[in-house]
Design a protein around this motif. Structure first.
Motif, mmCIF file in Angstrom:
data_model
loop_
_atom_site.group_PDB
_atom_site.id
_atom_site.type_symbol
_atom_site.label_atom_id
_atom_site.label_comp_id
_atom_site.label_asym_id
_atom_site.label_seq_id
_atom_site.Cartn_x
_atom_site.Cartn_y
_atom_site.Cartn_z
ATOM 1 N N CYS A 237 0.822 -1.215 0.000
ATOM 2 C CA CYS A 237 0.000 0.000 0.000
ATOM 3 C C CYS A 237 0.855 1.264 0.000
ATOM 4 C CB CYS A 237 -0.947 -0.007 1.194
ATOM 5 S SG CYS A 237 -2.160 -1.350 1.147
ATOM 6 N N GLY A 238 2.147 1.085 0.151
ATOM 7 C CA GLY A 238 3.074 2.207 0.029
ATOM 8 C C GLY A 238 2.815 3.334 1.011
ATOM 9 N N SER A 239 2.846 4.558 0.510
ATOM 10 C CA SER A 239 2.713 5.743 1.353
ATOM 11 C C SER A 239 1.310 5.909 1.933
ATOM 12 C CB SER A 239 3.086 6.999 0.564
ATOM 13 O OG SER A 239 2.235 7.146 -0.562
ATOM 14 N N LYS A 240 0.326 5.176 1.386
ATOM 15 C CA LYS A 240 -1.033 5.264 1.910
ATOM 16 C C LYS A 240 -1.213 4.454 3.197
ATOM 17 C CE LYS A 240 -3.473 6.111 -2.466
ATOM 18 N NZ LYS A 240 -4.573 5.624 -3.349
ATOM 19 N N CYS A 241 -0.274 3.574 3.504
ATOM 20 C CA CYS A 241 -0.375 2.720 4.689
ATOM 21 C C CYS A 241 -0.306 3.581 5.953
ATOM 22 C CB CYS A 241 0.745 1.682 4.700
ATOM 23 S SG CYS A 241 0.809 0.692 6.210
ATOM 24 N N VAL A 242 -1.299 3.423 6.822
ATOM 25 C CA VAL A 242 -1.323 4.180 8.080
ATOM 26 C C VAL A 242 -1.083 3.274 9.289
ATOM 27 C CG1 VAL A 242 -2.829 6.000 7.188
ATOM 28 C CG2 VAL A 242 -3.845 3.964 8.244
ATOM 29 N N ASN A 243 -0.772 1.997 9.013
ATOM 30 C CA ASN A 243 -0.504 1.071 10.123
ATOM 31 C C ASN A 243 0.989 1.051 10.454
ATOM 32 O OD1 ASN A 243 -1.046 -0.951 12.092
ATOM 33 N ND2 ASN A 243 -0.376 -2.513 10.635
ATOM 34 N N LYS A 244 1.543 2.241 10.666
ATOM 35 C CA LYS A 244 2.947 2.375 11.039
ATOM 36 C C LYS A 244 3.066 3.442 12.122
ATOM 37 C CE LYS A 244 4.592 1.005 6.444
ATOM 38 N NZ LYS A 244 5.298 1.421 5.215
ATOM 39 N N PRO A 245 2.399 3.218 13.266
ATOM 40 C CA PRO A 245 2.362 4.259 14.300
ATOM 41 C C PRO A 245 3.725 4.627 14.856
ATOM 42 C CG PRO A 245 1.560 2.170 15.167
ATOM 43 C CD PRO A 245 1.695 1.996 13.683
ATOM 44 N N PHE A 246 4.630 3.667 14.944
ATOM 45 C CA PHE A 246 5.938 3.949 15.521
ATOM 46 C C PHE A 246 6.881 4.611 14.525
ATOM 47 C CE2 PHE A 246 4.018 0.751 18.092
ATOM 48 C CZ PHE A 246 4.463 0.970 19.379
ATOM 49 N N GLN A 247 6.667 4.332 13.239
ATOM 50 C CA GLN A 247 7.579 4.851 12.236
ATOM 51 C C GLN A 247 7.181 6.235 11.721
ATOM 52 O OE1 GLN A 247 5.987 1.829 12.182
ATOM 53 N NE2 GLN A 247 7.078 0.363 10.877
ATOM 54 N N HIS A 248 5.866 6.468 11.523
ATOM 55 C CA HIS A 248 5.449 7.646 10.774
ATOM 56 C C HIS A 248 4.607 8.648 11.553
ATOM 57 C CE1 HIS A 248 5.944 5.246 6.752
ATOM 58 N NE2 HIS A 248 7.098 5.606 7.280
ATOM 59 N N ARG A 249 3.961 8.224 12.637
ATOM 60 C CA ARG A 249 3.098 9.161 13.360
ATOM 61 C C ARG A 249 3.917 9.983 14.342
ATOM 62 N NH1 ARG A 249 -2.274 5.559 14.871
ATOM 63 N NH2 ARG A 249 -2.464 4.514 12.860
ATOM 64 N N ALA A 250 3.708 11.292 14.311
ATOM 65 C CA ALA A 250 4.451 12.187 15.195
ATOM 66 C C ALA A 250 3.962 12.041 16.631
ATOM 67 C CB ALA A 250 4.280 13.630 14.731
ATOM 68 N N VAL A 251 4.878 12.210 17.583
ATOM 69 C CA VAL A 251 4.514 12.199 18.992
ATOM 70 C C VAL A 251 3.597 13.382 19.269
ATOM 71 C CG1 VAL A 251 5.432 12.478 21.330
ATOM 72 C CG2 VAL A 251 6.633 11.033 19.679
ATOM 73 N N LYS A 252 2.573 13.160 20.077
ATOM 74 C CA LYS A 252 1.644 14.237 20.399
ATOM 75 C C LYS A 252 2.342 15.322 21.223
ATOM 76 C CE LYS A 252 -1.800 12.270 18.358
ATOM 77 N NZ LYS A 252 -2.348 12.810 17.100
ATOM 78 N N LYS A 253 1.853 16.550 21.079
ATOM 79 C CA LYS A 253 2.431 17.668 21.812
ATOM 80 C C LYS A 253 1.974 17.605 23.270
ATOM 81 C CE LYS A 253 2.511 20.728 17.784
ATOM 82 N NZ LYS A 253 1.995 21.995 17.188
ATOM 83 N N MET A 254 2.938 17.499 24.175
ATOM 84 C CA MET A 254 2.658 17.424 25.608
ATOM 85 C C MET A 254 3.733 18.186 26.365
ATOM 86 S SD MET A 254 1.652 13.367 25.853
ATOM 87 C CE MET A 254 3.056 12.882 24.841
ATOM 88 N N LYS A 255 3.390 18.652 27.554
ATOM 89 C CA LYS A 255 4.365 19.369 28.372
ATOM 90 C C LYS A 255 4.407 18.782 29.776
ATOM 91 C CE LYS A 255 1.183 23.060 29.842
ATOM 92 N NZ LYS A 255 0.973 24.534 29.889
ATOM 93 N N VAL A 256 5.584 18.867 30.386
ATOM 94 C CA VAL A 256 5.769 18.390 31.753
ATOM 95 C C VAL A 256 5.332 19.488 32.712
ATOM 96 C CG1 VAL A 256 7.436 17.540 33.438
ATOM 97 C CG2 VAL A 256 7.688 16.929 31.021
ATOM 98 N N VAL A 257 4.482 19.124 33.680
ATOM 99 C CA VAL A 257 3.977 20.092 34.661
ATOM 100 C C VAL A 257 4.144 19.533 36.065
ATOM 101 C CG1 VAL A 257 2.293 21.045 33.038
ATOM 102 C CG2 VAL A 257 1.623 19.174 34.578
ATOM 103 N N LYS A 258 4.114 20.413 37.046
ATOM 104 C CA LYS A 258 4.150 20.003 38.437
ATOM 105 C C LYS A 258 2.724 19.839 38.940
ATOM 106 C CE LYS A 258 6.167 21.183 42.919
ATOM 107 N NZ LYS A 258 6.980 22.175 43.677
ATOM 108 N N THR A 259 2.424 18.671 39.512
ATOM 109 C CA THR A 259 1.075 18.407 40.017
ATOM 110 C C THR A 259 1.028 18.624 41.526
ATOM 111 O OG1 THR A 259 1.441 16.052 40.459
ATOM 112 C CG2 THR A 259 0.827 16.667 38.215
ATOM 113 N N LYS A 260 -0.185 18.641 42.064
ATOM 114 C CA LYS A 260 -0.357 18.907 43.494
ATOM 115 C C LYS A 260 0.146 17.763 44.356
ATOM 116 C CE LYS A 260 -3.863 20.151 46.929
ATOM 117 N NZ LYS A 260 -5.302 20.441 47.172
ATOM 118 N N ASN A 261 -0.195 16.531 43.990
ATOM 119 C CA ASN A 261 0.117 15.391 44.846
ATOM 120 C C ASN A 261 0.990 14.321 44.208
ATOM 121 O OD1 ASN A 261 -1.517 16.241 47.118
ATOM 122 N ND2 ASN A 261 -3.310 15.732 45.874
ATOM 123 N N CYS A 262 1.202 14.404 42.885
ATOM 124 C CA CYS A 262 1.860 13.296 42.172
ATOM 125 C C CYS A 262 3.168 13.694 41.512
ATOM 126 C CB CYS A 262 0.900 12.711 41.134
ATOM 127 S SG CYS A 262 -0.657 12.132 41.832
ATOM 128 N N GLY A 263 3.869 14.673 42.089
ATOM 129 C CA GLY A 263 5.132 15.086 41.490
ATOM 130 C C GLY A 263 4.921 15.736 40.137
#
Length: 325
Positions: free
Chosen positions: A97-123
């Motif tokens: 299926c070439g470039s149309k293949c979407v079953n390659k989550p580790f190879q082609h999907r970008a990591v979601k945008k997330m940030k590290v924060v300080k929580t009240k009770n869980c570090g």
């Protein structure tokens, strides 16, 4: 410490290590978190993008091949109906299926945008900086890949140093991902008894890798969490996840041999029709499929593989395991 399903002969798991360590200790084990540390979670680690192997890297052919075709006018292929994806195996670079293949989550999907924060009770914790849809690949859990012996040695060193944060993910027999010293932002994801993500074990080009996927839609600004499912070592720790179904205590107590026996009986005799499995066959490789039928009289299961072939097996005598759902 996330949990993953293991084969029946894999006895030297982190859970068993904890049990043996507890037995060897002469007095009570106090692993309660000091107040000064309850608001702190180690940030001293080396960022990496891929696992670093400190043990032999294992590459195994799971025998699963994509049978999808690319339709005219379609923008994507290998979507929900892809057999490889259903069996948690990423399509290879040779997927037709070439470039149309979407079953390659580790190879082609970008990591979601997330940030590290300080929580009240869980570090420290991780918060989404964008909307995440149900089923989306969020991030890969990476670290140093070590064997069971090294894992046990590190656990003892942590205990003697008084460490209270653990970043150990048991994947398979003699394969543990330790993100203590090297890892990525996935190490900051906190526990929840009602998680919005889960860990999934995938096979990618013959290598076993662990991904974190969204269980439901996650809104921007929402905490990212999953159920650690780890075995508690020592004193109980209070859970601060705040979920309505919170179990109040973080972690599970080590199981007795009686419970392990019940698990084995359940695996051998319970009707598990529809469960995804992989079985080691005579061609010396794993084949993915599902339990098609069960004979309660003989205790034998009929396995239908992805290539359409059938096997009638006594699973108590075979080398096999469940694939994660």
């Amino acid at each position: 410490m996330p949990g993953t399903k293991i084969k029946k002969h894999e006895q030297h798991s982190i859970e068993h290590m904890f049990e043996e360590m507890i037995k060897e200790l002469s007095g009570p084990v106090d692993f309660d978190i000091p107040c000064s540390l309850k608001e702190w979670k180690s940030t001293h680690y080396t960022p990496i993008k891929r696992n670093i192997y400190l043990t032999k890297r294992r590459v195994e052919d799971d025998g699963i091949f994509c049978s999808c075709t690319s339709s005219l006018g379609s923008l994507v292929a290998c979507d929900e109906d892809c057999l490889c994806g259903m069996l948690f195996s990423s399509c290879s670079s040779s997927c037709k299926c070439g470039s149309k293949c979407v079953n390659k989550p580790f190879q082609h999907r970008a990591v979601k945008k997330m940030k590290v924060v300080k929580t009240k009770n869980c570090g420290l914790g991780l918060v989404a900086e964008e909307d995440i849809k149900q089923g989306d690949f969020v991030i890969e859990y990476v670290g140093e890949v070590i064997d069971d012996k090294t894992c046990e040695e590190r656990l003892w060193k942590m205990k003697h140093r008084g460490d209270t944060n653990f970043y150990l993910c048991e994947v398979n027999h003699d394969m543990v991902i330790d993100a203590t010293n090297k890892g990525n932002r996935s190490r900051f994801i906190n526990h929840s008894c009602e998680p919005n993500t889960e860990m999934q074990k995938w096979r990618v080009d013959g290598e076993t890798r662990v991904g974190i996927f969204a269980l439901r839609d996650i809104q921007k600004g929402e905490d990212v969490n999953y159920d650690y499912k780890f075995v508690q070592f020592g004193a109980d720790q209070v859970c601060y996840c705040g979920a309505l179904s919170c179990r109040q205590q973080l972690g599970n107590k080590p199981r007795s041999s009686h419970h392990e026996l019940l698990d084995r009986r359940k695996t051998q005799f319970q009707n598990c029709v529809g469960e995804l499995v992989r079985v080691w066959r005579r061609d010396n490789r794993y084949h993915g499929g599902y339990i098609y039928d069960f004979d309660s009289f003989s205790g034998r299961h009929t396995i239908m593989y992805v290539d359409g072939s059938l096997d009638i097996l006594d699973l108590s005598q075979e080398d096999w395991d469940f694939l994660p759902l």
